[in-house]
Design a protein around this motif. Structure first.
Motif, short mmCIF file in Angstrom:
data_model
loop_
_atom_site.label_atom_id
_atom_site.label_comp_id
_atom_site.label_asym_id
_atom_site.label_seq_id
_atom_site.Cartn_x
_atom_site.Cartn_y
_atom_site.Cartn_z
N GLY A 1 -1.79 -3.84 -1.59
CA GLY A 1 -1.85 -4.92 -0.63
C GLY A 1 -0.64 -4.89 0.30
N VAL A 2 0.53 -4.64 -0.27
CA VAL A 2 1.75 -4.50 0.53
C VAL A 2 1.62 -3.32 1.48
CG1 VAL A 2 4.21 -3.91 0.43
CG2 VAL A 2 3.27 -5.61 -1.14
N VAL A 3 1.16 -2.18 0.96
CA VAL A 3 1.05 -0.98 1.79
C VAL A 3 0.11 -1.21 2.97
CG1 VAL A 3 0.27 1.42 1.83
CG2 VAL A 3 1.63 0.59 -0.09
N GLY A 4 -1.00 -1.90 2.72
CA GLY A 4 -1.94 -2.18 3.80
C GLY A 4 -1.29 -2.96 4.92
N HIS A 5 -0.46 -3.95 4.58
CA HIS A 5 0.24 -4.73 5.61
C HIS A 5 1.32 -3.90 6.30
CE1 HIS A 5 -1.83 -8.39 4.70
NE2 HIS A 5 -1.38 -8.45 3.45
N LEU A 6 2.02 -3.06 5.55
CA LEU A 6 3.07 -2.24 6.15
C LEU A 6 2.49 -1.29 7.20
CD1 LEU A 6 5.23 -1.22 3.05
CD2 LEU A 6 5.76 -2.92 4.79
N ARG A 7 1.28 -0.86 6.97
CA ARG A 7 0.67 0.11 7.91
C ARG A 7 0.27 -0.55 9.22
NH1 ARG A 7 -3.52 3.82 4.88
NH2 ARG A 7 -2.98 5.27 6.55
N ASP A 8 0.31 -1.86 9.27
CA ASP A 8 0.12 -2.55 10.54
C ASP A 8 1.41 -2.59 11.36
OD1 ASP A 8 -2.56 -3.16 10.24
OD2 ASP A 8 -2.16 -5.03 9.19
N ALA A 9 2.53 -2.29 10.74
CA ALA A 9 3.82 -2.47 11.40
C ALA A 9 4.62 -1.19 11.58
CB ALA A 9 4.67 -3.49 10.62
N TYR A 10 4.25 -0.12 10.87
CA TYR A 10 5.07 1.09 10.90
C TYR A 10 4.24 2.31 11.30
CZ TYR A 10 8.83 -1.61 8.95
OH TYR A 10 9.82 -2.56 8.79
N ALA A 11 4.94 3.35 11.74
CA ALA A 11 4.27 4.55 12.23
C ALA A 11 3.86 5.48 11.11
CB ALA A 11 5.18 5.30 13.20
#
Length: 294
Positions: free
Chosen positions: A155-165
């Motif tokens: 769940g964390v990784v999914g959100h991080l992929r909205d913000a990082y390259a």
């Protein structure tokens, strides 16, 4: 949810494409380096996921994750993030980056949907010398704090992929179905082994098992980093290494470096020229497997 499909809305209208960054003088010049920096500047939005695992523990997986992430953070114009996904309360990325705050991956779990805002992650992440953002593992086991479950982690990784390259996951050894599933989701599956006959043989057995459960593509596309433990490599090790080279997509031997051998934060500037060159090769193999728009 499948995290490989998450984050497709990343910075819509603000793709990672940007003029390539200048290559730091410590990394020299030449077509190999220039190609890495050029492709890193052309990453397609969607945040490729690099999952780093191994057949054994204690092979230098966390060290390689931070060192590789440090190179990629130099080459990619948009911030890169690394996540401690080992589910342990010790070791991992925590000792490979200077801690500037007490925040950990558990705080990212608690942040929930707000992680889509990069400014929230910036407050929780430790920052390496080259700008790599690192979410370290939770070292306290209390009623209020603990390492996240696999479901919470992704769940964390999914959100991080909205913000990082680009995101790197420091996984535990690949001896569970969950670790195999993470490798199957990865844009770039990576394995780390020691430069020893035993470690390389264990890695080859792992690759055979992955093929047996239908993850042949993971093996064929994988990058294998072999971490040298001394300045010389025995002939027997080189022979097994050559066999492993025929099984994976790309193999790089990272030479022995006393800086990497110490359990301290990694600063690329303090590494030898040969080590930096090997890390550039690993980074190039990773970026070559990521979707780009040149």
């Amino acid at each position: 949810p499948d995290p490989s499909r998450a984050g497709q809305s990343w910075r819509r209208g603000q793709a990672a494409q940007a003029p390539p960054r200048p290559v730091p003088r410590e990394f020299g010049a030449g077509s190999h380096v220039d190609r890495l920096w050029l492709r890193a500047a052309a990453l397609r939005p969607g945040c490729p996921l690099v999952c780093v695992s191994s057949a054994d523990g204690g092979v230098g997986r966390s060290t390689l994750t931070v060192a590789l992430g440090g190179v990629l953070a130099l080459a990619v114009p948009v911030p890169v993030v690394a996540v401690d996904a080992t589910h342990r309360a010790w070791g991992g990325l925590e000792h490979r980056v200077v801690r500037s705050s007490p925040a950990t991956l558990w705080d990212a779990v608690l942040a929930g949907d707000t992680l889509g805002d990069a400014s929230v992650v910036e407050r929780l992440a430790q920052v390496g010398p080259t700008g790599l953002r690192v979410l370290v593992g939770e070292s306290k086991w209390t009623a209020q704090r603990r390492p996240p479950t696999w479901s919470e982690l992704f769940g964390v990784v999914g959100h991080l992929r909205d913000a990082y390259a680009l995101a790197l996951l420091d996984l535990p050894p690949a001896d569970t179905a969950s670790a195999w599933r993470a490798l199957g989701w990865a844009t770039v599956p990576m394995f780390v082994a020691r430069a020893s006959v035993e470690s390389l043989q264990h890695t080859m057995r792992l690759l055979t098992q992955l093929r047996a459960v239908g993850l042949t593509e993971v093996v064929q596309e994988s990058v294998l980093a072999v971490m040298a433990t001394s300045h010389s490599t025995a002939r027997e090790v080189r022979a097994v290494e050559q066999m492993a080279r025929q099984s994976v997509g790309h193999l790089v031997r990272v030479p022995y470096d006393p800086v990497l051998a110490r359990p301290d934060p990694v600063d690329l500037r303090s590494l030898s020229k040969l080590t930096r060159s090997a890390l550039v090769e690993v980074a190039a193999a990773v970026i070559d497997r990521c979707p780009v728009d040149l």
